[in-house]
Design a protein around this motif. Structure first.
Motif, PDB file in Angstrom:
ATOM      1  N   SER A 131       0.760  -1.273  -0.088  1.00 52.58           N
ATOM      2  CA  SER A 131      -0.141  -0.021  -0.011  1.00 52.58           C
ATOM      3  C   SER A 131       0.921   1.155  -0.069  1.00 52.58           C
ATOM      4  CB  SER A 131      -1.045  -0.140   1.271  1.00 52.58           C
ATOM      5  OG  SER A 131      -0.426  -0.239   2.384  1.00 52.58           O
ATOM      6  N   GLY A 132       2.038   1.101  -0.023  1.00 51.78           N
ATOM      7  CA  GLY A 132       3.128   2.430   0.014  1.00 51.78           C
ATOM      8  C   GLY A 132       2.492   3.233   1.209  1.00 51.78           C
ATOM      9  N   MET A 133       2.344   4.634   0.979  1.00 57.57           N
ATOM     10  CA  MET A 133       2.151   5.589   2.016  1.00 57.57           C
ATOM     11  C   MET A 133       0.407   5.345   2.279  1.00 57.57           C
ATOM     12  SD  MET A 133       4.615   7.656   2.977  1.00 57.57           S
ATOM     13  CE  MET A 133       6.074   7.325   2.739  1.00 57.57           C
ATOM     14  N   GLY A 134      -0.220   4.646   1.510  1.00 55.09           N
ATOM     15  CA  GLY A 134      -1.601   4.348   2.063  1.00 55.09           C
ATOM     16  C   GLY A 134      -2.603   5.234   1.532  1.00 55.09           C
ATOM     17  N   ARG A 135      -2.310   6.242   0.435  1.00 55.55           N
ATOM     18  CA  ARG A 135      -3.727   6.967   0.010  1.00 55.55           C
ATOM     19  C   ARG A 135      -4.670   6.164  -0.717  1.00 55.55           C
ATOM     20  NH1 ARG A 135      -4.287  12.390  -1.001  1.00 55.55           N
ATOM     21  NH2 ARG A 135      -6.308  12.999  -1.347  1.00 55.55           N
ATOM     22  N   LEU A 136      -4.309   5.235  -1.558  1.00 56.63           N
ATOM     23  CA  LEU A 136      -5.201   4.438  -2.309  1.00 56.63           C
ATOM     24  C   LEU A 136      -6.266   3.900  -1.153  1.00 56.63           C
ATOM     25  CD1 LEU A 136      -7.019   3.459  -4.798  1.00 56.63           C
ATOM     26  CD2 LEU A 136      -5.074   1.651  -4.775  1.00 56.63           C
ATOM     27  N   ALA A 166     -12.616  -8.259  -1.912  1.00 54.24           N
ATOM     28  CA  ALA A 166     -11.588  -7.719  -3.129  1.00 54.24           C
ATOM     29  C   ALA A 166     -10.140  -7.450  -2.773  1.00 54.24           C
ATOM     30  CB  ALA A 166     -12.289  -6.143  -3.422  1.00 54.24           C
ATOM     31  N   VAL A 167      -9.499  -7.558  -3.977  1.00 51.16           N
ATOM     32  CA  VAL A 167      -7.914  -7.286  -3.536  1.00 51.16           C
ATOM     33  C   VAL A 167      -7.303  -6.509  -4.674  1.00 51.16           C
ATOM     34  CG1 VAL A 167      -5.635  -8.232  -3.448  1.00 51.16           C
ATOM     35  CG2 VAL A 167      -7.570  -9.555  -2.610  1.00 51.16           C
ATOM     36  N   VAL A 168      -6.923  -5.297  -4.145  1.00 51.49           N
ATOM     37  CA  VAL A 168      -6.657  -4.137  -5.088  1.00 51.49           C
ATOM     38  C   VAL A 168      -5.033  -4.120  -5.142  1.00 51.49           C
ATOM     39  CG1 VAL A 168      -6.750  -1.636  -5.688  1.00 51.49           C
ATOM     40  CG2 VAL A 168      -8.635  -2.828  -5.089  1.00 51.49           C
ATOM     41  N   THR A 169      -4.382  -4.354  -6.324  1.00 48.16           N
ATOM     42  CA  THR A 169      -3.023  -4.014  -6.566  1.00 48.16           C
ATOM     43  C   THR A 169      -2.496  -3.055  -7.434  1.00 48.16           C
ATOM     44  OG1 THR A 169      -2.991  -5.911  -8.022  1.00 48.16           O
ATOM     45  CG2 THR A 169      -2.462  -6.539  -5.995  1.00 48.16           C
ATOM     46  N   LEU A 170      -1.921  -2.159  -6.960  1.00 47.41           N
ATOM     47  CA  LEU A 170      -1.461  -0.734  -7.567  1.00 47.41           C
ATOM     48  C   LEU A 170       0.173  -0.697  -7.661  1.00 47.41           C
ATOM     49  CD1 LEU A 170      -2.261   1.914  -9.014  1.00 47.41           C
ATOM     50  CD2 LEU A 170      -2.091   2.930  -6.572  1.00 47.41           C
ATOM     51  N   PHE A 171       0.794  -0.942  -8.919  1.00 46.20           N
ATOM     52  CA  PHE A 171       2.174  -0.753  -8.891  1.00 46.20           C
ATOM     53  C   PHE A 171       2.792  -1.784  -8.059  1.00 46.20           C
ATOM     54  CE2 PHE A 171       3.633   2.580 -11.701  1.00 46.20           C
ATOM     55  CZ  PHE A 171       2.578   3.079 -12.041  1.00 46.20           C
ATOM     56  N   PHE A 172       2.172  -3.057  -7.756  1.00 45.06           N
ATOM     57  CA  PHE A 172       2.572  -3.969  -6.907  1.00 45.06           C
ATOM     58  C   PHE A 172       3.081  -5.432  -7.209  1.00 45.06           C
ATOM     59  CE2 PHE A 172       1.257  -7.453  -3.691  1.00 45.06           C
ATOM     60  CZ  PHE A 172       2.384  -7.125  -2.944  1.00 45.06           C
ATOM     61  N   ILE A 173       2.448  -6.035  -8.487  1.00 41.74           N
ATOM     62  CA  ILE A 173       2.421  -7.252  -8.385  1.00 41.74           C
ATOM     63  C   ILE A 173       4.094  -7.636  -9.081  1.00 41.74           C
ATOM     64  CG2 ILE A 173      -0.014  -8.128  -8.971  1.00 41.74           C
ATOM     65  CD1 ILE A 173       0.851  -8.397 -11.931  1.00 41.74           C
ATOM     66  N   ASP A 174       4.597  -6.797  -9.879  1.00 41.41           N
ATOM     67  CA  ASP A 174       5.937  -6.728 -10.074  1.00 41.41           C
ATOM     68  C   ASP A 174       7.134  -6.892  -9.091  1.00 41.41           C
ATOM     69  OD1 ASP A 174       5.653  -4.205  -9.635  1.00 41.41           O
ATOM     70  OD2 ASP A 174       6.150  -3.751 -11.984  1.00 41.41           O
ATOM     71  N   MET A 175       6.692  -6.456  -7.735  1.00 38.18           N
ATOM     72  CA  MET A 175       7.546  -6.672  -6.775  1.00 38.18           C
ATOM     73  C   MET A 175       7.893  -7.988  -6.251  1.00 38.18           C
ATOM     74  SD  MET A 175       8.081  -3.236  -6.226  1.00 38.18           S
ATOM     75  CE  MET A 175       8.786  -3.312  -4.631  1.00 38.18           C
TER      76      MET A 175
END
Ligand SMILES: C[S@@+](CC[C@H](N)C(=O)[O-])C[C@H]1O[C@@H](n2cnc3c(N)ncnc32)[C@H](O)[C@@H]1O
Ligand SMILES: *[C@@H]1O[C@H](CO)[C@@H](O)[C@H](O)[C@H]1NC(C)=O
Length: 422
Positions: A231-236, A325-334
């Motif tokens: 989630s990074g800094m969590g805004r989404l 629901a699972v939401v992945t933003l700029f994540f799966i390539d990590m």
């Protein structure tokens, strides 16, 4: 063993304020006023840090080695005067490195500035005269002030880390050296998630995700559990919670986690914190002032209903079928192996639950598989997803980019959704 953190705090202070100017003076390549300018606030800052670190040392025993750690948070043994020995809980992976990096931001950033100044000073007198006519020396002064601003913020985050994880005032064991890039990345994520300058970036990638959620749940967030891993800094996560969903965020990196603690637990007004993340970026600027643009955070209140689970996505969710629901933003390539991430997303979803993805496929050297978008979707089918092919689209997106820079990396991100079969 003596910690790098302590070593680091002394050496640059000496180097920056004694050895280096002396060298310049001997070479005759820097004027005395340059040197005075350079040193005044540098020495203050270095001294302040030095005093802080030495007082920690005085207050605590010699740095504790991994083997002497024992899972007790409180002082175990002690004699009434002097020689009090404390034992501390071992810290989670990466936390010491992160706190050390935030604590030493000013020194690390100033070292970078010194390198720039050294190259500037090596010009011949004619070149320097022309540089002066451009007002160039003012950049060193202004940048130093910006670094001060950032250091205050960065040190606040370090302090929160020390408080929240009960490190005490000891110097922290760190297998790597303190790292400027870690703090710089955290600043980038703050820009992206919690500043008004990041609004454009968010506007490109959040709406498709929020609209797809809305579609799937018929506009009714209540009672639906959404997981945002990485989630990074969590805004989404926060914006999804603002729509009424029951949101769990998950993050591994303490740079993001500690900054998020600052925003959620130690912030009492919007735009309370100021930073100047671009002062260390001197290339790709259209005008002399853009690198000094201040950023204030947060531009919006983080939704406190979001639950943040700290740790590795693959390890911290024992219960199957927990999420709608699972939401992945700029994540799966990590992932080290994307099969693990996708299997885990599938496992955590209820049957019929939706996976929404947006991101580039920026596989790294750590990745076992470097799949194309088509292959990722074939994999999803193999793992038990029904891919909604009508949802697929490409969306151009920047990532933690300075708004006024002359160099912008655009990702052609891939958006899709899929539901768990069954
Ligand atoms: C490229 S960033 C994207 C952050 C955020 N989603 C955004 O769009 O701004 C990827 C994030 O995933 C996190 N991450 C990577 N592997 C992880 C794992 N195994 N478990 C939890 N988080 C992870 C990283 O620490 C990083 O914050
Ligand atoms: C501070 O905030 C985070 C995230 O919102 C939370 O998980 C954490 O438990 C809070 N409190 C402390 C003392 O760390």
């Amino acid at each position: 063993m003596m910690r790098t953190s302590i070593y680091l705090s002394r050496f640059p202070a000496f180097f920056l304020c004694v050895a280096f100017p002396l060298y310049l003076a001997i070479r005759g390549s820097a004027s005395l006023s340059d040197i005075a300018l350079l040193c005044s606030s540098l020495s203050e800052r270095a001294e302040a840090l030095h005093i802080k670190l030495t007082s920690w040392l005085a207050a605590s025993p010699a740095p504790i080695s991994k083997t002497s750690l024992n899972p007790l948070a409180e002082p175990a043994t002690g004699s009434p005067e002097g020689g009090i020995r404390k034992t501390y809980q071992p810290l989670p992976d990466g936390l010491a490195h992160c706190i050390n990096s935030f604590e030493q931001y000013s020194l690390l950033a100033e070292q970078g500035l010194q390198r720039k100044h050294a190259r500037y000073s090596r010009q011949n007198p004619a070149q320097k005269t022309i540089s002066n006519k451009l007002g160039y020396p003012a950049h060193f002064e202004k940048t130093r002030k910006g670094i001060e601003v950032n250091a205050r913020f960065s040190e606040k985050i370090a302090l929160i880390g020390r408080e929240d994880y009960h490190t005490g005032s000891r110097a922290l064991e760190d297998r790597e050296d303190a790292e400027f890039g870690l703090v710089d990345l955290a600043f980038g994520h703050l820009l992206r998630d919690w500043s008004s300058q990041g609004a454009g970036e968010r506007k490109a990638v959040f709406p498709p995700i929020l609209d797809r959620l809305d579609q799937h749940f018929d506009g009714n967030g209540r009672g639906n559990k959404v997981l945002v891993p990485g989630s990074g800094m969590g805004r989404l996560a926060s914006d999804i919670a603002d729509l009424g969903y029951d949101v769990t965020a998950n993050e591994l990196d303490y740079g993001s986690i500690l900054a998020y603690h600052l925003l959620t637990n130690h912030t009492h007004s919007l735009h309370q914190h100021t930073l100047q993340p671009f002062v260390t970026k001197w290339a790709h600027q259209a005008n002399p002032s853009s690198r000094y643009s201040p950023l204030t955070v947060p531009d919006h209140w983080p939704n406190k209903a979001v639950q943040l689970i700290e740790g590795d996505f693959l390890e911290v969710f024992p219960r199957d079928g927990e999420f709608d629901a699972v939401v992945t933003l700029f994540f799966i390539d990590m992932s080290d192996n994307v099969i693990d991430f996708l299997s885990n997303i599938h496992r955590l979803l209820k049957p019929g639950g939706v996976w929404i993805n947006l991101g580039p496929l920026k596989w790294g050297s750590y990745s076992a598989l470097h799949l194309s978008a088509e292959e990722v979707l074939q994999l999803a089918v193999l793992l038990g997803f029904d891919v909604d092919h009508t949802s697929r689209k490409s969306i151009d997106s920047l990532y933690a980019e300075q708004p006024e820079t002359l160099l912008k990396f655009t990702y052609v991100t891939q958006f899709w959704s899929a539901t768990k079969r069954g």
